[in-house]
Design an enzyme around this catalytic site. Structure first.
Site, PDB file in Angstrom:
ATOM      1  N   GLN A   1      -5.101  17.009   8.100  1.00 44.52           N
ATOM      2  CA  GLN A   1      -5.455  16.924   6.996  1.00 44.52           C
ATOM      3  C   GLN A   1      -6.784  16.422   6.663  1.00 44.52           C
ATOM      4  O   GLN A   1      -7.394  15.400   7.198  1.00 44.52           O
ATOM      5  CB  GLN A   1      -4.496  15.781   6.341  1.00 44.52           C
TER       6      GLN A   1
ATOM      7  N   THR B   1      -6.676  18.497   1.335  1.00 51.45           N
ATOM      8  CA  THR B   1      -6.072  17.635   0.083  1.00 51.45           C
ATOM      9  C   THR B   1      -7.132  17.852  -0.866  1.00 51.45           C
ATOM     10  O   THR B   1      -8.366  17.389  -0.833  1.00 51.45           O
ATOM     11  CB  THR B   1      -6.029  16.195   0.330  1.00 51.45           C
TER      12      THR B   1
ATOM     13  N   ARG C   1       0.170   8.691  -6.662  1.00 48.39           N
ATOM     14  CA  ARG C   1      -0.706   7.690  -6.505  1.00 48.39           C
ATOM     15  C   ARG C   1      -2.178   7.816  -7.055  1.00 48.39           C
ATOM     16  O   ARG C   1      -2.911   7.295  -6.938  1.00 48.39           O
ATOM     17  CB  ARG C   1      -0.902   7.660  -5.127  1.00 48.39           C
TER      18      ARG C   1
ATOM     19  N   TYR D   1       0.816  -1.205  -0.025  1.00 46.36           N
ATOM     20  CA  TYR D   1       0.047   0.070  -0.098  1.00 46.36           C
ATOM     21  C   TYR D   1       0.829   1.260  -0.159  1.00 46.36           C
ATOM     22  O   TYR D   1       0.547   2.143  -0.658  1.00 46.36           O
ATOM     23  CB  TYR D   1      -0.696  -0.007   1.256  1.00 46.36           C
TER      24      TYR D   1
ATOM     25  N   ARG E   1      -4.490   1.597  -7.896  1.00 45.23           N
ATOM     26  CA  ARG E   1      -3.202   1.224  -7.488  1.00 45.23           C
ATOM     27  C   ARG E   1      -3.356  -0.410  -7.613  1.00 45.23           C
ATOM     28  O   ARG E   1      -4.068  -1.159  -6.725  1.00 45.23           O
ATOM     29  CB  ARG E   1      -2.954   1.279  -6.197  1.00 45.23           C
TER      30      ARG E   1
ATOM     31  N   HIS F   1       0.439  13.562  -4.921  1.00 46.36           N
ATOM     32  CA  HIS F   1       0.125  12.468  -3.915  1.00 46.36           C
ATOM     33  C   HIS F   1       1.023  11.308  -3.881  1.00 46.36           C
ATOM     34  O   HIS F   1       0.760  10.157  -3.853  1.00 46.36           O
ATOM     35  CB  HIS F   1      -1.411  12.135  -4.473  1.00 46.36           C
TER      36      HIS F   1
END
Ligand SMILES: Cc1cc2nc3c(=O)[nH]c(=O)nc-3n(C[C@H](O)[C@H](O)[C@H](O)COP(=O)(O)O)c2cc1C
Length: 382
Positions: free
Chosen positions: A128, A156, A279, A25, A165, A276
């Site tokens: 965040q 974000t 990602r 991950y 992913r 990011h």
């Protein structure tokens, strides 16, 4: 492993000690991972001017971020599921950051909750924010961060939908992990991880579980994200979020000069040039390539920071040389955490600080505030 000397050593250790699902991950980007790789390789390609016979005594890395003193201009980036890299991971990383004197950012998608982390540190950290469809919940998250004394809100903007992913899908990423035969067999080879995880009760999304109604299955991150994150997020939302928060606001995920101008207009205190960590939009340029144009466009109006691909102190100083006022690290500290818990995060920070200090000296400088494009080889020889 005998002696840990660099972030790569921590990565190798983390790969050995963290269950495959969670190591993968962290160590992955979206689709072909080309942007993920470019983040680091584009940094590495930037060369320095080596200077000699200059006074290198009495050096300092001290700087400020959002007006607060920092031991070096490097903050810990928000990383979801940090508490799955090592039991109580967010608390351990926040403590290491506090002791070192750099900011820690807690992700909305953390395992330890805002309140929990606040109870285990003595200085304010940053929170965040992801924007969900349920604006009531978003408002309550902001209020909780305020009540916990968080000193900045990092909003974000680049994850309203999730970049695919491959490894996460193949591994069936979930938290807590499903107890399939394959997962149990893999976890059985990670005794340190199991020990820390058995000793903690923090194994779910601490900021979410118990704070929202109507969420039945929290186990699948990608499904939940797809359902809850709001694809309609706009600059109007930035305005009400700023209003509700009322404190220092940082916008994360800016890769384009036009968006940077909007960020300035929104009244934010800083922006983070970030893809990011490769990602999200695979095929976007590396953060370091996107940085100069954004510094050019808005560097006089707002603090421009950068993250993505930083694996060394050399990388930090490269970003500063190209105009960033500060940097954030994601995987560099996550690998430390997975490798050695709190001591590993401290180790990651120590490694980066030492490399940063020596590189600055080799470039002929003693004060991090003096770093600019003059330390780059191409500035002279282009
Ligand atoms: C495992 C992982 C989880 C992340 N989770 C979040 C998150 O919850 N919120 C966020 O704003 N960014 C998240 N990011 C992005 C980081 O904040 C940061 O932008 C990125 O890691 C920087 O690249 P680096 O890992 O190469 O340093 C995550 C990154 C990683 C690697």
């Amino acid at each position: 492993m005998a002696v840990v000397t660099c972030i790569e050593d921590l990565r190798v250790l983390a790969q050995r000690r963290v269950p495959r699902m969670f190591y993968d991950y962290a160590d992955s980007g979206s689709w072909s991972e080309s942007t993920y790789r470019a983040n680091s390789s584009d940094l590495e390609a930037i060369e320095f001017r080596q200077r000699v016979a200059v006074d290198m005594d009495q050096r300092t890395l001290r700087s400020t971020m959002l007006g607060e003193p920092v031991a070096m201009p490097v903050a810990l980036a928000p990383v979801g599921l940090t508490g799955m890299q090592r039991g109580d991971g967010e608390i351990l990383a926040a403590r290491a950051a506090e002791k070192f004197g750099v900011p820690f950012t807690l992700s909305t998608m953390s395992i330890c909750s805002i309140e929990d982390v606040a109870a285990h540190v003595s200085k304010p950290f940053w929170f965040q924010l992801y924007v969900m469809r349920d604006r009531g919940f978003v408002g309550r998250l902001i209020d909780r961060a305020k009540a916990a004394g968080c000193s900045a809100l990092v909003l974000t903007l680049d994850l309203q939908i999730l970049g695919q992913r491959h490894k996460d899908l193949k591994n069936g990423l979930s938290t807590p992990p499903k107890l399939t035969l394959a997962n149990i067999a893999n976890m059985a080879t990670k005794p340190r991880w199991c020990w820390a995880m058995l000793r903690t009760r923090r194994r779910e999304f601490g900021n979410i579980v118990g704070h929202v109604t109507g969420i039945d299955d929290m186990s699948s991150l990608s499904e939940w994200t797809a359902r809850q994150f709001d694809p309609k997020l706009s600059w109007d939302d930035v305005a009400w979020i700023k209003d509700r928060w009322g404190g220092k606001l940082v916008l994360k995920g800016i890769m384009d000069a036009e968006d940077a101008h909007r960020a300035v207009a929104s009244g934010a205190d800083a922006l983070i040039v970030s893809n990011h960590g490769g990602r999200q939009l695979d095929g976007a340029p590396s953060s370091i390539r996107a940085l100069p144009a954004i510094v050019d466009a808005v560097g006089r109006d707002i603090d421009v920071w950068m993250d993505g691909g930083i694996r060394s102190g050399q990388d930090v100083i490269r970003a500063l040389a190209l105009g960033a006022k500060g940097t954030l690290i994601g995987r560099a500290f996550v690998y430390g955490l997975g490798a050695m818990g709190e001591a590993g995060v401290t180790k990651a920070l120590e490694i980066i600080a030492k490399e940063l200090d020596l590189t600055m000296a080799f470039c002929g400088l003693r004060d991090i505030a003096d770093v600019d494009a003059n330390i780059l080889w191409r500035a002279q020889n282009a």
